[in-house]
Design an enzyme around this catalytic site. Structure first.
Site, PDB file in Angstrom:
ATOM      1  N   PRO A 110       2.666  19.616 -36.602  1.00  0.00           N
ATOM      2  CA  PRO A 110       2.610  20.947 -37.229  1.00  0.00           C
ATOM      3  C   PRO A 110       1.202  21.520 -37.413  1.00  0.00           C
ATOM      4  CG  PRO A 110       3.008  19.283 -38.896  1.00  0.00           C
ATOM      5  CD  PRO A 110       2.976  18.555 -37.577  1.00  0.00           C
ATOM      6  N   CYS A 111       0.582  21.970 -36.327  1.00  0.00           N
ATOM      7  CA  CYS A 111      -0.737  22.574 -36.436  1.00  0.00           C
ATOM      8  C   CYS A 111      -0.672  23.955 -37.079  1.00  0.00           C
ATOM      9  CB  CYS A 111      -1.409  22.645 -35.061  1.00  0.00           C
ATOM     10  SG  CYS A 111      -0.452  23.550 -33.840  1.00  0.00           S
TER      11      CYS A 111
END
Lengths: 184, 212
Positions: free
Chosen positions: B175-176
């Site tokens: 989850p950037c």
């Protein structure tokens, strides 16, 4: 899984780009049905095994593989064949299921061509191989292949004129429209 | 991603020798199965529809290798995978079914973290270290690039952290999108700012609805 030379297309792209051509070649040689489907699968499986292959013309390469796979299928058929007292037909014709739908009618016309013409149409006209290479594959001469391809196409045009097809490929899937019509 | 048209011939209708897309699709599916069984399939991929547009999912036998947004150009993405990993790529849902299912659960707010094997070979060095920290950022929460740099043990490497997020080969799953600028503004995102905002809103809503 070794890194591949840059620029070799994903194999999926090769299948998408040439899948239809290879299937036409296999159908012309073997008749539409499971044998042609098997030859198609074996062709791409063999190609995948060595992909990325350093070839200039991927389609011609695939057609040559398809030719070998089709021969394997024909040999397999002969091994399975039950010997009879009747003389063998002089030319191996692809088996076309008489119960097949009308999409196969045009393929039946291809299947009815004499073998030389059929193979010339398969490898040269469908597969795009030059006459010289088609001659090499079929054990013929370029001049004979050229004549066979032309004769085969002329026959197909005549047959397809009796069964006119619209521009819509889907029309080939309605058997009744053509069967009830224009037979002389 | 459409099949090439049949060869055109001016005098004999090529359509008469047509092979249908359905027939070819069935043959391609069978080919992929055979390739998998024979150990010839290095990368399996598929595309799925999602609320943020089509996504491409690619996997090796080791796990999910790549998640790509439509804006990246799927053909370009596949060519890069061919160049960097292997050109033995075929379309088949086989290996990406689990992550496709989990993404569906994520987009409907029923999933908060992904439980699939990942093939991280597309990342190396500091970028890989930063990307490895991203699953530690909780669902519905955000961190700043600076904070992530500190967590990675190099507080000054804020810009490198930004690059690590921008080059994350496994967006959403890793989850950037939960990394923002220090002032709270969005910062960049490979899928575009609207996509980043959508994902953050999705997680905020799902978290707010959570029974306490």
């Amino acid at each position: 899984m070794t890194p591949t030379p840059r620029g070799a297309p994903p194999f999926d792209e090769i299948v998408r780009r040439h899948g239809a051509t290879v299937l036409r070649v296999c159908r012309a040689v073997l008749g539409p049905g499971p044998d042609a489907d098997d030859a198609w699968s074996e062709t791409f499986l063999s190609a995948l095994r060595v992909w990325p292959a350093p070839v200039d013309n991927v389609e011609a390469w695939l057609v040559r593989i398809a030719h070998r796979k089709a021969i394997d299928v024909i040999r397999g058929r002969e091994r399975r064949a039950v010997p009879t007292a009747e003389p063998a037909p002089s030319e191996a014709r692809p088996a076309v299921d008489p119960a097949a739908d009308a999409t196969d009618e045009v393929w039946a016309a291809v299947a009815d061509l004499p073998e030389r013409q059929r193979l010339a149409v398969a490898y040269h006209w469908f597969g795009g191989l030059p006459h010289t290479e088609t001659a090499e594959l079929t054990g013929s001469t370029p001049a004979a292949v050229r004549r066979a391809a032309a004769d085969g196409l002329a026959t197909l045009r005549r047959v397809l004129a009796v069964h006119p097809t619209s521009d819509d490929p889907g029309a080939a899937q309605s058997p009744s429209s053509r069967r009830t019509g224009a037979h002389p | 991603m459409t099949a090439a048209p049949p060869p055109a011939d001016p005098t004999t209708p090529a359509s008469a020798f047509g092979v249908s897309d359905a027939e070819l699709a069935a043959l391609q599916a069978r080919l992929a199965d055979r390739a998998e069984a024979d150990g010839l399939l290095d990368i399996a991929y598929r595309t799925i529809d999602s609320p943020i547009g089509p996504l491409l999912l690619a996997a090796t036998e080791h796990g999910v290798l790549r998640v790509a947004f439509a804006g990246e150009g799927f053909d370009t993405v596949l060519q890069r995978l061919a160049d960097r990993v292997s050109a033995r790529i075929l379309a088949t849902p086989a290996r990406t079914d689990p992550v496709a299912r989990q993404l569906d659960e994520y987009f409907t707010g029923r999933r908060r973290s992904f439980d699939v094997r990942l093939d991280r070979r597309l990342s190396a060095g500091f970028r890989a270290a930063v990307q490895g920290l991203l699953p530690g950022v909780e669902y519905g929460r955000t961190v700043s690039y600076a904070e992530l740099a500190a967590r990675a043990g190099n507080p000054k490497a804020v810009r490198a952290v930004g690059t690590a997020c921008a080059t994350n080969p496994l967006p959403i799953v890793v989850p950037c999108h939960r990394v923002l600028r220090a002032d709270g503004s969005l910062g960049g995102y490979l899928g575009g700012p609207d996509t980043k905002r959508y994902l953050l809103d999705l997680e905020r809503t799902a978290t707010a609805e959570e029974p306490r």
